[in-house]
Design a protein around this motif. Structure first.
Motif, PDB file in Angstrom:
ATOM      1  N   MET A   1       0.840  -1.202   0.000  1.00  0.00           N
ATOM      2  CA  MET A   1       0.000   0.000   0.000  1.00  0.00           C
ATOM      3  C   MET A   1       0.873   1.250   0.000  1.00  0.00           C
ATOM      4  SD  MET A   1      -3.163   1.080   2.513  1.00  0.00           S
ATOM      5  CE  MET A   1      -4.326   0.124   1.560  1.00  0.00           C
ATOM      6  N   ASP A   2       0.376   2.326  -0.595  1.00  0.00           N
ATOM      7  CA  ASP A   2       1.084   3.591  -0.690  1.00  0.00           C
ATOM      8  C   ASP A   2       1.494   4.093   0.690  1.00  0.00           C
ATOM      9  OD1 ASP A   2       2.032   6.075  -1.237  1.00  0.00           O
ATOM     10  OD2 ASP A   2       0.210   6.840  -2.158  1.00  0.00           O
ATOM     11  N   THR A   3       2.815   4.364   0.876  1.00  0.00           N
ATOM     12  CA  THR A   3       3.331   4.836   2.164  1.00  0.00           C
ATOM     13  C   THR A   3       2.717   6.168   2.558  1.00  0.00           C
ATOM     14  OG1 THR A   3       5.434   3.700   1.780  1.00  0.00           O
ATOM     15  CG2 THR A   3       5.409   5.425   3.464  1.00  0.00           C
ATOM     16  N   VAL A   4       2.551   7.046   1.586  1.00  0.00           N
ATOM     17  CA  VAL A   4       1.962   8.359   1.873  1.00  0.00           C
ATOM     18  C   VAL A   4       0.545   8.203   2.424  1.00  0.00           C
ATOM     19  CG1 VAL A   4       1.181  10.528   0.854  1.00  0.00           C
ATOM     20  CG2 VAL A   4       3.355   9.533   0.132  1.00  0.00           C
ATOM     21  N   LEU A   5      -0.213   7.266   1.848  1.00  0.00           N
ATOM     22  CA  LEU A   5      -1.581   7.047   2.324  1.00  0.00           C
ATOM     23  C   LEU A   5      -1.582   6.498   3.750  1.00  0.00           C
ATOM     24  CD1 LEU A   5      -4.530   7.251   1.545  1.00  0.00           C
ATOM     25  CD2 LEU A   5      -4.411   4.913   0.642  1.00  0.00           C
ATOM     26  N   LEU A   6      -0.609   5.656   4.083  1.00  0.00           N
ATOM     27  CA  LEU A   6      -0.505   5.128   5.445  1.00  0.00           C
ATOM     28  C   LEU A   6      -0.154   6.245   6.427  1.00  0.00           C
ATOM     29  CD1 LEU A   6       1.344   1.724   4.897  1.00  0.00           C
ATOM     30  CD2 LEU A   6      -1.082   2.110   5.357  1.00  0.00           C
ATOM     31  N   ILE A   7       0.697   7.169   6.010  1.00  0.00           N
ATOM     32  CA  ILE A   7       1.039   8.314   6.862  1.00  0.00           C
ATOM     33  C   ILE A   7      -0.203   9.171   7.095  1.00  0.00           C
ATOM     34  CG2 ILE A   7       2.349  10.474   6.996  1.00  0.00           C
ATOM     35  CD1 ILE A   7       4.600   9.045   5.476  1.00  0.00           C
ATOM     36  N   LYS A   8      -0.990   9.365   6.048  1.00  0.00           N
ATOM     37  CA  LYS A   8      -2.238  10.114   6.183  1.00  0.00           C
ATOM     38  C   LYS A   8      -3.193   9.391   7.135  1.00  0.00           C
ATOM     39  CE  LYS A   8      -2.205  12.310   1.606  1.00  0.00           C
ATOM     40  NZ  LYS A   8      -2.916  12.434   0.294  1.00  0.00           N
ATOM     41  N   ALA A   9      -3.226   8.046   7.050  1.00  0.00           N
ATOM     42  CA  ALA A   9      -4.081   7.264   7.949  1.00  0.00           C
ATOM     43  C   ALA A   9      -3.636   7.442   9.394  1.00  0.00           C
ATOM     44  CB  ALA A   9      -4.031   5.788   7.559  1.00  0.00           C
ATOM     45  N   ALA A  10      -2.330   7.492   9.623  1.00  0.00           N
ATOM     46  CA  ALA A  10      -1.801   7.702  10.976  1.00  0.00           C
ATOM     47  C   ALA A  10      -2.211   9.075  11.496  1.00  0.00           C
ATOM     48  CB  ALA A  10      -0.281   7.571  10.967  1.00  0.00           C
ATOM     49  N   ILE A  11      -2.126  10.083  10.632  1.00  0.00           N
ATOM     50  CA  ILE A  11      -2.527  11.442  11.034  1.00  0.00           C
ATOM     51  C   ILE A  11      -4.011  11.474  11.371  1.00  0.00           C
ATOM     52  CG2 ILE A  11      -2.808  13.823  10.232  1.00  0.00           C
ATOM     53  CD1 ILE A  11      -0.302  13.404   8.511  1.00  0.00           C
ATOM     54  N   MET A  12      -4.815  10.825  10.541  1.00  0.00           N
ATOM     55  CA  MET A  12      -6.257  10.778  10.799  1.00  0.00           C
ATOM     56  C   MET A  12      -6.539  10.045  12.111  1.00  0.00           C
ATOM     57  SD  MET A  12      -7.981  12.300   8.282  1.00  0.00           S
ATOM     58  CE  MET A  12      -9.572  11.535   7.955  1.00  0.00           C
ATOM     59  N   GLY A  13      -5.781   8.980  12.393  1.00  0.00           N
ATOM     60  CA  GLY A  13      -5.946   8.259  13.653  1.00  0.00           C
ATOM     61  C   GLY A  13      -5.623   9.135  14.851  1.00  0.00           C
ATOM     62  N   LEU A 213     -15.031  -2.079   0.466  1.00  0.00           N
ATOM     63  CA  LEU A 213     -13.778  -2.418   1.142  1.00  0.00           C
ATOM     64  C   LEU A 213     -13.166  -3.673   0.538  1.00  0.00           C
ATOM     65  CD1 LEU A 213     -14.949  -1.846   4.828  1.00  0.00           C
ATOM     66  CD2 LEU A 213     -13.745  -0.235   3.337  1.00  0.00           C
ATOM     67  N   SER A 214     -11.872  -3.840   0.757  1.00  0.00           N
ATOM     68  CA  SER A 214     -11.165  -5.029   0.289  1.00  0.00           C
ATOM     69  C   SER A 214     -10.069  -5.372   1.288  1.00  0.00           C
ATOM     70  CB  SER A 214     -10.554  -4.779  -1.095  1.00  0.00           C
ATOM     71  OG  SER A 214      -9.507  -3.818  -1.013  1.00  0.00           O
ATOM     72  N   THR A 215      -9.489  -6.547   1.128  1.00  0.00           N
ATOM     73  CA  THR A 215      -8.406  -6.956   2.037  1.00  0.00           C
ATOM     74  C   THR A 215      -7.213  -6.009   1.935  1.00  0.00           C
ATOM     75  OG1 THR A 215      -7.597  -8.468   0.320  1.00  0.00           O
ATOM     76  CG2 THR A 215      -9.059  -9.392   2.010  1.00  0.00           C
ATOM     77  N   GLY A 216      -7.094  -5.349   0.809  1.00  0.00           N
ATOM     78  CA  GLY A 216      -6.003  -4.391   0.649  1.00  0.00           C
ATOM     79  C   GLY A 216      -6.126  -3.181   1.548  1.00  0.00           C
ATOM     80  N   ASP A 217      -7.329  -2.969   2.111  1.00  0.00           N
ATOM     81  CA  ASP A 217      -7.538  -1.825   3.004  1.00  0.00           C
ATOM     82  C   ASP A 217      -7.126  -2.124   4.451  1.00  0.00           C
ATOM     83  OD1 ASP A 217      -8.695  -0.128   1.049  1.00  0.00           O
ATOM     84  OD2 ASP A 217     -10.585  -1.219   1.226  1.00  0.00           O
ATOM     85  N   ILE A 218      -6.826  -3.373   4.757  1.00  0.00           N
ATOM     86  CA  ILE A 218      -6.507  -3.754   6.134  1.00  0.00           C
ATOM     87  C   ILE A 218      -5.348  -2.939   6.715  1.00  0.00           C
ATOM     88  CG2 ILE A 218      -5.665  -5.627   7.603  1.00  0.00           C
ATOM     89  CD1 ILE A 218      -7.314  -7.569   5.934  1.00  0.00           C
ATOM     90  N   PRO A 219      -4.213  -2.776   6.005  1.00  0.00           N
ATOM     91  CA  PRO A 219      -3.120  -1.959   6.565  1.00  0.00           C
ATOM     92  C   PRO A 219      -3.548  -0.526   6.874  1.00  0.00           C
ATOM     93  CG  PRO A 219      -2.343  -3.257   4.717  1.00  0.00           C
ATOM     94  CD  PRO A 219      -3.843  -3.379   4.716  1.00  0.00           C
ATOM     95  N   LEU A 220      -4.348   0.046   5.989  1.00  0.00           N
ATOM     96  CA  LEU A 220      -4.829   1.418   6.183  1.00  0.00           C
ATOM     97  C   LEU A 220      -5.642   1.534   7.469  1.00  0.00           C
ATOM     98  CD1 LEU A 220      -5.124   4.238   4.641  1.00  0.00           C
ATOM     99  CD2 LEU A 220      -7.379   3.389   3.984  1.00  0.00           C
ATOM    100  N   PHE A 221      -6.585   0.621   7.646  1.00  0.00           N
ATOM    101  CA  PHE A 221      -7.440   0.644   8.825  1.00  0.00           C
ATOM    102  C   PHE A 221      -6.647   0.304  10.086  1.00  0.00           C
ATOM    103  CE2 PHE A 221     -10.556   0.988   5.666  1.00  0.00           C
ATOM    104  CZ  PHE A 221     -11.800   1.217   6.219  1.00  0.00           C
ATOM    105  N   ALA A 222      -5.700  -0.632   9.992  1.00  0.00           N
ATOM    106  CA  ALA A 222      -4.899  -1.025  11.147  1.00  0.00           C
ATOM    107  C   ALA A 222      -4.062   0.138  11.655  1.00  0.00           C
ATOM    108  CB  ALA A 222      -4.000  -2.205  10.784  1.00  0.00           C
TER     109      ALA A 222
END
Length: 275
Positions: A1-13, A213-222
């Motif tokens: 998954m895109d690292t930038v999107l994961l960073i955004k997910a962390a900020i949103m969390g 949703l898909s299994t690919g979204d699991i890292p984002l949500f985690a």
């Protein structure tokens, strides 16, 4: 998954965890943060916003673990424990009914930065008004002194938070105070009421929108859940210490100032807030 999107997910969390239990609206902040960051405006993003609340709720469960464990153990022979659980369920009921009836319409038409900014300001004014009420109006010092009718009233007040920017914790805490609860009792009941309310909303949203949703979204949500939990745990512990000797007036002025900034930047075009 895109690292930038994961960073955004962390900020949103982090935004979710820091704002969920303060009277400043987590949903409103998530809408604004998602608008600025990008990538969270679609259906998946709306499910993400609700799902990461589970991380914040886990923090509440840990902070109040002793009380929750004692309550569960005493359900068979402790009248206080049964009354406490009954009150939480009664307070939870209005959100279930009104959420099912009006939730979809509200999400379609009111989840916009302008609505959020407006309710920020209105909510801030209401907090200032509530904090100026005479102390003699307090009749309930502890959640165990609440009646089922008190719980039902707070439950209906909680439904105001269906409008983004209102703040679920703000509605229940300030509403509880206006109904005669002490600041401590209103805050505690708000936290307890959040457990079934937010878990229920999260599970219902995941089930209803499972097709996007898909299994690919699991890292984002985690990632979002993890950072939501950490920041909420810190925030809840701090807030419980804060209310022992402080009022909610600073949060009111924050809401008003932030709301004005969003409205001004939106109408002047300085910031393009995406709906």
């Amino acid at each position: 998954m895109d690292t930038v999107l994961l960073i955004k997910a962390a900020i949103m969390g982090i935004v979710e965890g820091l704002t969920e239990f303060l009277p400043i609206s987590s949903t409103g902040h998530l809408i604004l943060a998602g608008s600025l960051l990008g990538g969270f405006e679609d259906a998946r993003g709306k499910v993400f916003d609700i799902a990461i609340q589970t991380g914040a709720i886990l923090a509440v469960v840990i902070v109040y673990w002793q009380r929750l464990r004692e309550t569960a153990a005493g359900l068979g022979n402790d009248a206080r424990a049964r009354r406490f659980v009954l009150n939480v369920l009664i307070g939870f009921l209005p959100a279930v009914v009104l959420g099912l009836l009006f939730g979809k319409v509200i999400k379609e038409h009111l989840f916009t930065p302008i609505v959020v900014a407006s309710t920020f300001i209105i909510g801030g004014v209401i907090i200032l008004w509530a904090e100026r009420r005479p102390q003699s109006a307090v009749r309930i010092q502890d959640v165990d002194q609440m009646s089922p009718m008190d719980a039902l009233k707070v439950g209906f007040v909680q439904c105001l938070a269906m409008v983004p920017g209102t703040s679920r914790s703000g509605a229940t805490i300030i509403g509880g105070m206006l109904l005669g609860l002490s600041r401590k009792a209103a805050t505690d009941f708000s936290f307890f009421l959040a457990i079934p309310t937010l878990i229920g909303a999260g599970l219902y949203s995941l089930y209803k929108e499972r097709s996007v949703l898909s299994t690919g979204d699991i890292p984002l949500f985690a990632v979002g859940l993890l950072f939501s939990f950490i920041s909420a745990w810190i925030c809840v512990r701090w807030l419980l210490r804060y209310i022992a000797s402080h009022s909610f007036v600073p949060f009111a002025w924050y809401r008003i100032a932030f709301g004005i900034v969003v409205l001004v930047t939106a109408f002047t075009g300085v910031v393009t807030w995406a709906d």
